[in-house]
Design a protein around this motif. Structure first.
Motif, PDB file in Angstrom:
ATOM      1  N   GLY B  23      41.902   1.845-100.603  1.00  0.00           N
ATOM      2  CA  GLY B  23      40.796   1.139-101.584  1.00  0.00           C
ATOM      3  C   GLY B  23      39.903   2.363-101.951  1.00  0.00           C
ATOM      4  N   ALA B  24      39.271   2.833-100.803  1.00  0.00           N
ATOM      5  CA  ALA B  24      38.161   3.663-101.101  1.00  0.00           C
ATOM      6  C   ALA B  24      38.588   4.967-101.860  1.00  0.00           C
ATOM      7  N   SER B  26      40.999   4.886-104.116  1.00  0.00           N
ATOM      8  CA  SER B  26      41.443   4.733-105.744  1.00  0.00           C
ATOM      9  C   SER B  26      40.850   3.732-106.481  1.00  0.00           C
ATOM     10  N   GLN B  27      39.693   3.002-105.711  1.00  0.00           N
ATOM     11  CA  GLN B  27      39.161   1.972-106.755  1.00  0.00           C
ATOM     12  C   GLN B  27      38.035   2.785-107.512  1.00  0.00           C
ATOM     13  N   GLN B  28      37.594   2.167-108.670  1.00  0.00           N
ATOM     14  CA  GLN B  28      36.555   2.983-109.451  1.00  0.00           C
ATOM     15  C   GLN B  28      35.220   1.999-109.083  1.00  0.00           C
ATOM     16  N   SER B  29      35.551   0.865-109.140  1.00  0.00           N
ATOM     17  CA  SER B  29      34.074  -0.293-108.952  1.00  0.00           C
ATOM     18  C   SER B  29      33.402   0.428-107.539  1.00  0.00           C
TER      19      SER B  29
END
Lengths: 160, 103
Positions: B23-24, B26-29
């Motif tokens: 998650g850390a 790949s996520q953009q937000s």
């Protein structure tokens, strides 16, 4: 105990994976809360009742704050416009799987020494340790939290 | 029995750390990245709790849990402060829009 750890582990990891697959960020927040609660229940089952309760209380409030921040700042908090907000998805999956493989191999291959159960009440023992031999840890944590309070206000305050 | 439970719990902890890492990375937000970091710390808490249970009696592992809970609070507070400062400066909520440091 094995069944409990297995079942709550599946809940914790399953909700953790769902956090990054659902469209709605608000839903992701509550799935993350579910993952934390599963781990906290495991801690309580291990006998760390005080720490498990602290984690449940802290995480519930923290996730509410996170939901407020999403509504304030994010462009798509409810996921009503489905869009992918990821970059380098496959590279990230590869790194995550390699890390999981290494850590899980360690969990199964390293011979861990296991001794009997705790004699003293763990909450009393933790308090004794924090106010005694672990006082330096406690003071460092207190200083770090104070620095966080000052730093957070300094960073977030309006400059205009 | 104790050792088996410890190994299963550590495997679950490893899965939580790997999920959070995905998650850390790949996520953009920004908020979703913080959620990934929280999941990593969640896995560490589970690992420390399992070691406390299997180790019996000592307080080192439970002190580690206290440290990790504090780390989580600090991460959350500073993450929100940075997100707020970034939003004030340029109205962005994605890391890809904040690739340069110039204010």
């Amino acid at each position: 105990m094995i069944a409990l750890v297995g079942a709550l582990g599946v809940v914790a990891v399953g909700t953790g994976l769902l956090v990054f697959t659902v469209n709605s960020m608000a839903r992701a927040t509550f799935l993350l809360l579910a993952s934390f609660v599963a781990v906290a229940v495991l801690l309580i089952a291990f006998g760390l009742g005080y720490l498990g309760t602290v984690i449940v209380l802290m995480m519930t409030i923290e996730m509410m704050i996170m939901a407020v921040f999403m509504v304030m700042l994010m462009m798509n908090p409810a996921g009503l416009m489905p869009m992918t907000m990821v970059h380098n998805r496959w590279g990230s999956w590869a790194i995550a799987l390699v890390v999981f493989g290494l850590l899980a191999a360690g969990a199964w291959l390293v011979p861990f020494p296991t001794t009997g159960r705790a004699a003293q009440d763990p909450t009393v023992a933790l308090g004794d340790a924090l106010m005694g031999p672990q006082m330096l840890t406690m003071m460092t944590l207190g200083l770090a939290l104070l620095a966080t309070i000052v730093g957070t206000v300094a960073v977030a305050v309006s400059r205009r | 029995m104790t050792e088996l439970v410890l190994r299963i719990a550590l495997t679950v902890a490893a899965a939580l750390v790997a999920t959070g890492l995905y998650g850390a990375l790949s996520q953009q937000s920004i908020v979703m990245i913080m959620m990934g970091l929280e999941l990593v710390v969640n896995g560490l808490i589970l690992g420390a709790g399992a070691f406390w249970w299997a180790g019996g009696g000592g307080t080192d592992a439970s002190v580690l849990v206290v440290v990790l809970v504090t780390v989580m609070a600090v991460e959350m507070a500073l993450g929100f402060a940075v997100a707020l400062a970034l939003y004030r400066a340029r109205q962005v909520d994605l890391t890809d829009d904040a690739a340069e440091l110039a204010g």
